[in-house]
Enzyme design. Structure first.
Site, mmCIF file in Angstrom:
data_model
loop_
_atom_site.group_PDB
_atom_site.id
_atom_site.type_symbol
_atom_site.label_atom_id
_atom_site.label_comp_id
_atom_site.label_asym_id
_atom_site.label_seq_id
_atom_site.Cartn_x
_atom_site.Cartn_y
_atom_site.Cartn_z
ATOM 1 N N ARG A 175 0.838 -1.219 0.000
ATOM 2 C CA ARG A 175 0.000 0.000 0.000
ATOM 3 C C ARG A 175 0.867 1.262 0.000
ATOM 4 N NH1 ARG A 175 -2.154 -3.521 -1.437
ATOM 5 N NH2 ARG A 175 -3.916 -4.652 -0.578
ATOM 6 N N SER A 225 -10.963 -2.260 3.203
ATOM 7 C CA SER A 225 -10.261 -2.564 4.453
ATOM 8 C C SER A 225 -9.817 -1.255 5.087
ATOM 9 C CB SER A 225 -9.030 -3.417 4.188
ATOM 10 O OG SER A 225 -9.429 -4.650 3.665
ATOM 11 N N GLU A 295 -5.375 2.173 6.632
ATOM 12 C CA GLU A 295 -5.093 2.194 5.191
ATOM 13 C C GLU A 295 -5.857 3.383 4.597
ATOM 14 O OE1 GLU A 295 -5.403 -1.589 3.167
ATOM 15 O OE2 GLU A 295 -6.230 -0.622 1.401
HETATM 16 C C1 FAD Z 1 -15.694 -1.998 -1.285
HETATM 17 C C2 FAD Z 1 -14.233 -1.670 -1.392
HETATM 18 C C3 FAD Z 1 -13.301 -2.660 -1.644
HETATM 19 C C4 FAD Z 1 -11.939 -2.356 -1.732
HETATM 20 N N1 FAD Z 1 -11.069 -3.372 -1.986
HETATM 21 C C5 FAD Z 1 -9.745 -3.088 -2.099
HETATM 22 C C6 FAD Z 1 -8.809 -4.132 -2.391
HETATM 23 O O1 FAD Z 1 -9.151 -5.294 -2.555
HETATM 24 N N2 FAD Z 1 -7.501 -3.801 -2.474
HETATM 25 C C7 FAD Z 1 -7.057 -2.514 -2.302
HETATM 26 O O2 FAD Z 1 -5.851 -2.258 -2.414
HETATM 27 N N3 FAD Z 1 -7.933 -1.507 -2.036
HETATM 28 C C8 FAD Z 1 -9.252 -1.760 -1.940
HETATM 29 N N4 FAD Z 1 -10.140 -0.740 -1.660
HETATM 30 C C9 FAD Z 1 -9.634 0.622 -1.414
HETATM 31 C C10 FAD Z 1 -9.542 1.522 -2.665
HETATM 32 O O3 FAD Z 1 -10.458 1.118 -3.658
HETATM 33 C C11 FAD Z 1 -8.121 1.552 -3.234
HETATM 34 O O4 FAD Z 1 -7.192 2.049 -2.303
HETATM 35 C C12 FAD Z 1 -8.028 2.399 -4.520
HETATM 36 O O5 FAD Z 1 -6.771 2.181 -5.105
HETATM 37 C C13 FAD Z 1 -8.202 3.892 -4.272
HETATM 38 O O6 FAD Z 1 -8.353 4.522 -5.530
HETATM 39 P P1 FAD Z 1 -9.216 5.869 -5.684
HETATM 40 O O7 FAD Z 1 -9.172 6.289 -7.112
HETATM 41 O O8 FAD Z 1 -10.557 5.706 -5.108
HETATM 42 O O9 FAD Z 1 -8.326 6.879 -4.829
HETATM 43 P P2 FAD Z 1 -8.801 7.903 -3.705
HETATM 44 O O10 FAD Z 1 -9.396 7.163 -2.582
HETATM 45 O O11 FAD Z 1 -9.595 9.005 -4.317
HETATM 46 O O12 FAD Z 1 -7.381 8.483 -3.271
HETATM 47 C C14 FAD Z 1 -6.409 7.642 -2.671
HETATM 48 C C15 FAD Z 1 -5.075 8.402 -2.672
HETATM 49 O O13 FAD Z 1 -4.626 8.559 -4.007
HETATM 50 C C16 FAD Z 1 -4.416 9.946 -4.314
HETATM 51 N N5 FAD Z 1 -4.742 10.090 -5.752
HETATM 52 C C17 FAD Z 1 -5.877 9.734 -6.391
HETATM 53 N N6 FAD Z 1 -5.741 9.952 -7.710
HETATM 54 C C18 FAD Z 1 -4.500 10.465 -7.902
HETATM 55 C C19 FAD Z 1 -3.755 10.890 -9.035
HETATM 56 N N7 FAD Z 1 -4.253 10.850 -10.281
HETATM 57 N N8 FAD Z 1 -2.494 11.358 -8.835
HETATM 58 C C20 FAD Z 1 -1.955 11.415 -7.586
HETATM 59 N N9 FAD Z 1 -2.602 11.042 -6.486
HETATM 60 C C21 FAD Z 1 -3.862 10.562 -6.650
HETATM 61 C C22 FAD Z 1 -5.319 10.700 -3.368
HETATM 62 O O14 FAD Z 1 -4.831 12.015 -3.166
HETATM 63 C C23 FAD Z 1 -5.190 9.840 -2.120
HETATM 64 O O15 FAD Z 1 -3.974 10.146 -1.462
HETATM 65 C C24 FAD Z 1 -11.505 -1.017 -1.579
HETATM 66 C C25 FAD Z 1 -12.445 -0.004 -1.351
HETATM 67 C C26 FAD Z 1 -13.791 -0.322 -1.266
HETATM 68 C C27 FAD Z 1 -14.790 0.788 -1.039
#
Ligand code: FAD
Length: 304
Positions: A175, A225, A295
């Protein structure tokens, strides 16, 4: 609050995108909580993003992907939330390489991989994030993680300089990535997969989706998580052993289906979720001596 002239200028340079004020962040987080951000800005191209960065020099701003790993304070965010949307979501397939914009969702990329009979991305199909957020987090599941498929990433720094980094420069860990250490924005990434069999790829995706549905409380808003896996332990087991299955603060709850998930059970506020997280950390530490790190990324002010 940002000066009116700055908001006006942002609206002018983001002509192809969107600028709004007092935008509720609950619309942009999978927890469905969070107060309003002063300004929400959606550039529609790299050129617009560059011009916005120029204007935002010295201002507080936050990158928002799909908001699936974010807990935003009920007091909202002072400054600007930048969300890459239209114009950043392209997916091009060239042989076994996928060239994907930061706003493409992992499920869209997985779909493109399936359509081209490319294997290696099935693990990510059910992660509800954007490519940008997944690279920042080195998102992973079921023995796969982004670092296994990323070949290179195109980044822009806050001064508007664009660079391409190879996977070995991305400092991917559990992560973790380079982006957790430095101010870069993901614009695009090249992913390399392998030729596979479409029916087997579909079967694997269906199997992983079924496992998620069976084990995870997908029927409630959450951020997946909540805690990182502490070395040598499983967060969910520690939480269960601390007697916290189903534990509630306000509308927030430790899921009774999966103790590693904090869910928005019923009209939770971010303050409820935050207080619940703190209490889980306290009780787990007391019961097992293990420190649970979140996380989930908390943005804005929270009362301790
Ligand atoms: C139901 C559910 C299941 C999930 N299962 C998993 C799983 O199996 N494995 C896992 O790893 N995660 C999981 N997650 C967590 C999440 O989906 C991941 O961490 C995902 O990668 C976050 O992406 P996001 O676009 O939503 O980022 P955000 O939540 O919007 O942002 C996360 C971070 O990334 C930064 N960011 C976003 N876009 C950019 C960009 N273009 N440039 C620079 N920084 C940026 C943000 O500033 C922040 O620091 C789950 C979440 C949910 C709700």
């Amino acid at each position: 609050m940002l000066k009116k002239e700055l908001i006006h200028e942002l609206s002018r340079v983001l002509a192809g995108g969107r600028v709004s004020t007092k935008e509720p962040m609950s619309l942009h987080t999978t927890f469905k909580t969070g107060g309003a951000v002063d300004v929400f800005a959606e550039p529609s191209s790299v050129e617009e993003l560059k011009r916005a960065l120029e204007l935002l020099k010295g201002e507080r701003f936050y990158l928002i992907g799909n908001g699936s790993n974010l807990l935003v304070s009920d007091k909202g965010l002072r400054g600007v939330a930048v969300h890459l949307a239209k114009g950043f979501g392209d997916i091009r397939v060239e042989g076994t390489t996928l060239i994907c914009g930061a706003a493409a969702t992992l499920s869209q990329i997985a779909r493109a991989a399936l359509d081209h009979s490319l294997t290696g991305f099935e693990f990510a199909a059910g992660i509800p994030g954007s490519l940008g957020g997944a690279i920042v987090m080195n998102a992973g599941a079921y023995d796969g993680e982004m670092r296994q498929v990323v070949k290179s990433v195109t980044l822009i720094d806050y001064q508007g300089g664009i660079v391409q980094k190879g996977v070995e420069e991305m400092r991917f860990g559990y992560r973790h990535s380079l982006l957790k250490e430095a101010d870069w924005i993901v614009l695009e990434a090249k992913l390399v997969l392998q030729k596979g069999d479409a029916s087997k790829i579909r079967e694997k995706m269906d199997d992983l989706a079924a496992r998620r549905r069976a084990k995870q409380p997908l029927e409630y808003p959450s951020a997946g998580s909540t805690f990182k896996r502490p070395e040598g332990y499983f967060a969910a087991k520690l939480i269960q052993d601390a007697g916290l299955r189903g534990f509630c603060v306000g509308g927030a709850q430790v899921s009774d289906k999966h103790c590693g998930f904090v869910i928005n059970r019923e009209n939770a506020t971010s303050a409820d979720i935050y207080a619940l997280i703190r209490e889980v950390q306290r009780k787990v530490k007391e019961c097992s001596g293990v420190t649970l790190e979140t996380e989930v990324i908390c943005l804005g002010e929270f009362d301790e």
